[in-house]
Design a protein around this motif. Structure first.
Motif, PDB file in Angstrom:
ATOM      1  N   PHE A 291      36.997  39.651  51.397  1.00 40.78           N
ATOM      2  CA  PHE A 291      36.511  40.226  50.144  1.00 40.78           C
ATOM      3  C   PHE A 291      37.524  41.206  49.561  1.00 40.78           C
ATOM      4  O   PHE A 291      37.821  41.180  48.362  1.00 40.78           O
ATOM      5  N   GLN A 294      40.754  39.235  48.427  1.00 40.56           N
ATOM      6  CA  GLN A 294      40.578  38.316  47.309  1.00 40.56           C
ATOM      7  C   GLN A 294      40.073  38.985  46.035  1.00 40.56           C
ATOM      8  O   GLN A 294      40.439  38.569  44.928  1.00 40.56           O
ATOM      9  N   LYS A 295      39.232  40.026  46.171  1.00 38.68           N
ATOM     10  CA  LYS A 295      38.589  40.599  44.996  1.00 38.68           C
ATOM     11  C   LYS A 295      39.091  41.993  44.624  1.00 38.68           C
ATOM     12  O   LYS A 295      39.237  42.295  43.444  1.00 38.68           O
ATOM     13  N   TYR A 299      43.240  43.856  41.889  1.00 39.54           N
ATOM     14  CA  TYR A 299      42.939  44.629  40.675  1.00 39.54           C
ATOM     15  C   TYR A 299      44.194  45.352  40.178  1.00 39.54           C
ATOM     16  O   TYR A 299      44.893  46.017  40.940  1.00 39.54           O
ATOM     17  N   THR A 341      30.930  44.182  39.250  1.00 37.43           N
ATOM     18  CA  THR A 341      31.401  42.816  39.518  1.00 37.43           C
ATOM     19  C   THR A 341      31.725  42.635  40.991  1.00 37.43           C
ATOM     20  O   THR A 341      31.378  41.612  41.596  1.00 37.43           O
ATOM     21  N   TRP A 342      32.373  43.627  41.594  1.00 37.19           N
ATOM     22  CA  TRP A 342      32.672  43.561  43.033  1.00 37.19           C
ATOM     23  C   TRP A 342      31.388  43.479  43.847  1.00 37.19           C
ATOM     24  O   TRP A 342      31.300  42.711  44.815  1.00 37.19           O
ATOM     25  N   GLN A 345      30.024  39.921  43.479  1.00 38.36           N
ATOM     26  CA  GLN A 345      30.831  38.966  44.243  1.00 38.36           C
ATOM     27  C   GLN A 345      30.591  39.130  45.738  1.00 38.36           C
ATOM     28  O   GLN A 345      30.515  38.144  46.481  1.00 38.36           O
TER      29      GLN A 345
END
Length: 486
Positions: A291, A294-295, A299, A341-342, A345
């Motif tokens: 996580f 990838q997320k 940023y 958003t995180w 996800q």
């Protein structure tokens, strides 16, 4: 003549049934050959000396005389190695530690229904463990240097890999013991890999400094190693069909068999639970890292913010109060919609993380003094783990310096403005702000005041008042870099 020619040119049709049968025969032959090859390759029974193996394991169980002194020496060596953060010294302590003997005795006695050996193994094992922890405790209490080295901290948080190391290490050890002509190098290698002594010394260290989290974590690692080495021994002895111990009294034999079986089951239950818990913790950590990679890590900051990936804290507590803490530094705030958003996800794409809380720590949302406190705490808590990683240390020191300067620029504005109004009656308003300036070599923070005077004052009077007020601010704030603007 023509009929003979036609008959000569006819090709006989092949029998498909016969062809399939030949393929089946070939395939069966291949399987049989493979089975024979694997059996000859992996079967260890023909080269096993059962009687010699049992005698060797039983001989290593007693704890007295030479063995007791060897254990004490290994405890001191391991404690010194952990204290000095020396991997080589810790490995030396593992090699001479006699702790493995009673553990093999536990596994073997359960497998062959030998209650007397089981009793001796438990007794000697308990004495060894208590003596090890007590000696390590006394060492760390008396020794003046008690730094939390990385070698110590590495023994406080076991995971799934420690379970697998203990189990396969135990398998290798008992297989080597069972071979005619014991493989000494395997025994030494298992002693290093399973690392029984360092966790016990870490337990003593945790008790000595009053850190029970360290003590329990290290004791948990030692328990994992013990259970899975004993379990591996139990399985191999059963596989090799060691003869069961017979008793003259058939009733006693049945009772003993039931007791041994019950103990074996009791040993396997916590082993299974431990493995399952470690597997869940490992799955959680893996998904959390995925996580983040990838997320979160991709940023893009636009104003100089920075994601401190090395200070990410992934905490798993078996479904209760688990969290992922992400640390950001700099003056740029992560927008709330990005954080939302995180969260989405995390919950939708990573099922293991649904119950985990996402903590976002970013300095720019707090007061400067809170940032300084956080970075100080972060530095103190992580300095032993990042020892030798100069880039992290340099960054933290730079951040501390910047924040200390920033905090030093904070002024009691309410008091200063009230005093300024008393001293300068024509003063209408006074504004204050901190500004970052750079000469492209370093960045510094400057206090800037903006002033407005009453209408009707001439340009000369305003200039004179500005000079006096500017000088007063420098003296009042003890800061020669203060700037004043109209």
């Amino acid at each position: 003549m023509s009929e003979n020619l036609n008959q000569d040119n006819i090709t006989p049709t092949e029998d498909p049934t016969g062809s399939k049968e030949e393929v089946k025969k070939d395939f069966k032959g291949l399987l049989e050959s493979t089975k024979v090859f694997l059996h000859e390759l992996l079967d260890i029974r023909p080269n096993t000396d059962q009687e010699a193996t049992k005698e060797a394991i039983v001989a290593d169980i007693p704890f007295r005389g030479h063995t007791s002194w060897i254990l004490i020496c290994s405890i001191f060596i391991a404690s010194i190695g952990l204290n000095a953060n020396s991997t080589a010294v810790v490995i030396g302590a593992m090699l001479i530690s006699p702790l493995m003997g009673p553990i093999l005795g536990l596994g073997m006695s359960l497998a062959i229904n030998d209650v007397d050996t089981l009793r001796r193994s438990l007794k000697n094992f308990a004495i060894m463990v208590v003596l090890s922890v007590l000696t390590a405790y006394l060492f760390f209490v008396v020794f003046p240097i008690r730094d939390e080295s990385s070698e110590l901290l590495a023994r406080t948080a076991p995971d799934i890999r420690d379970v697998l190391i203990a189990f396969f290490g135990g398998l290798a050890l008992v297989i080597a013991r069972a071979k005619k002509g014991t493989i000494a190098s395997v025994i030494f290698g298992v002693a290093i890999a399973t690392a029984l002594m360092p966790p016990l010394c870490t337990v003593g260290f945790g008790i000595a400094i009053g850190n029970w989290d360290y003590a329990w974590g290290a004791l948990y690692l030692f328990t994992i190693n013990t259970i899975f080495i004993a379990l591996a021994t139990f399985l191999v002895i059963k596989l090799l069909r060691f003869p069961m111990v017979r008793y003259a009294n058939s009733q006693k034999r049945r009772t003993t068999a039931r007791i041994a079986s019950a103990i074996a089951v009791l040993v396997m239950i916590p082993a299974g639970i431990t493995f399952f818990k470690a597997l869940k913790a490992s799955s959680f950590s893996n998904q959390a890292q995925q996580f983040i990679n990838q997320k979160v890590a991709p940023y893009q900051f636009s104003e100089g913010g920075r994601f401190m990936n090395n200070f990410t804290d992934i905490h798993y507590n078996h479904g209760v109060d688990s969290y992922i803490e992400l640390v950001f530094m700099g003056d740029e705030v992560i927008p709330d919609n990005i954080i939302a958003t995180w969260e989405k996800q995390k919950n939708e794409e990573f099922p293991k993380l649904r119950d985990a809380k996402l903590h976002i720590v970013q300095g720019s949302k707090n007061e400067q003094i809170d940032q300084l406190r956080y970075v100080n705490e972060l530095y103190e808590s992580q300095k032993n783990q990042i020892m030798g990683k100069d880039d992290k240390i340099v960054f933290l020191e730079t951040e501390l310096t910047r924040l200390k300067k920033s905090v030093s620029k904070q002024i009691p504005f309410r008091d200063v403005s009230a005093e300024a109004k008393v001293n300068y009656e024509d003063l209408v308003s006074l504004e204050y702000a901190n500004a970052l300036i750079t000469d492209f070599k370093k960045v510094d923070t400057v206090s800037i005041f903006q002033v407005q005077w009453a209408e009707g004052l001439g340009a000369g009077r305003i200039s004179a008042e500005n000079k006096k007020l500017h000088q007063w601010l420098k003296i009042r704030l003890k800061d020669s870099t203060v700037q004043l603007r109209e």
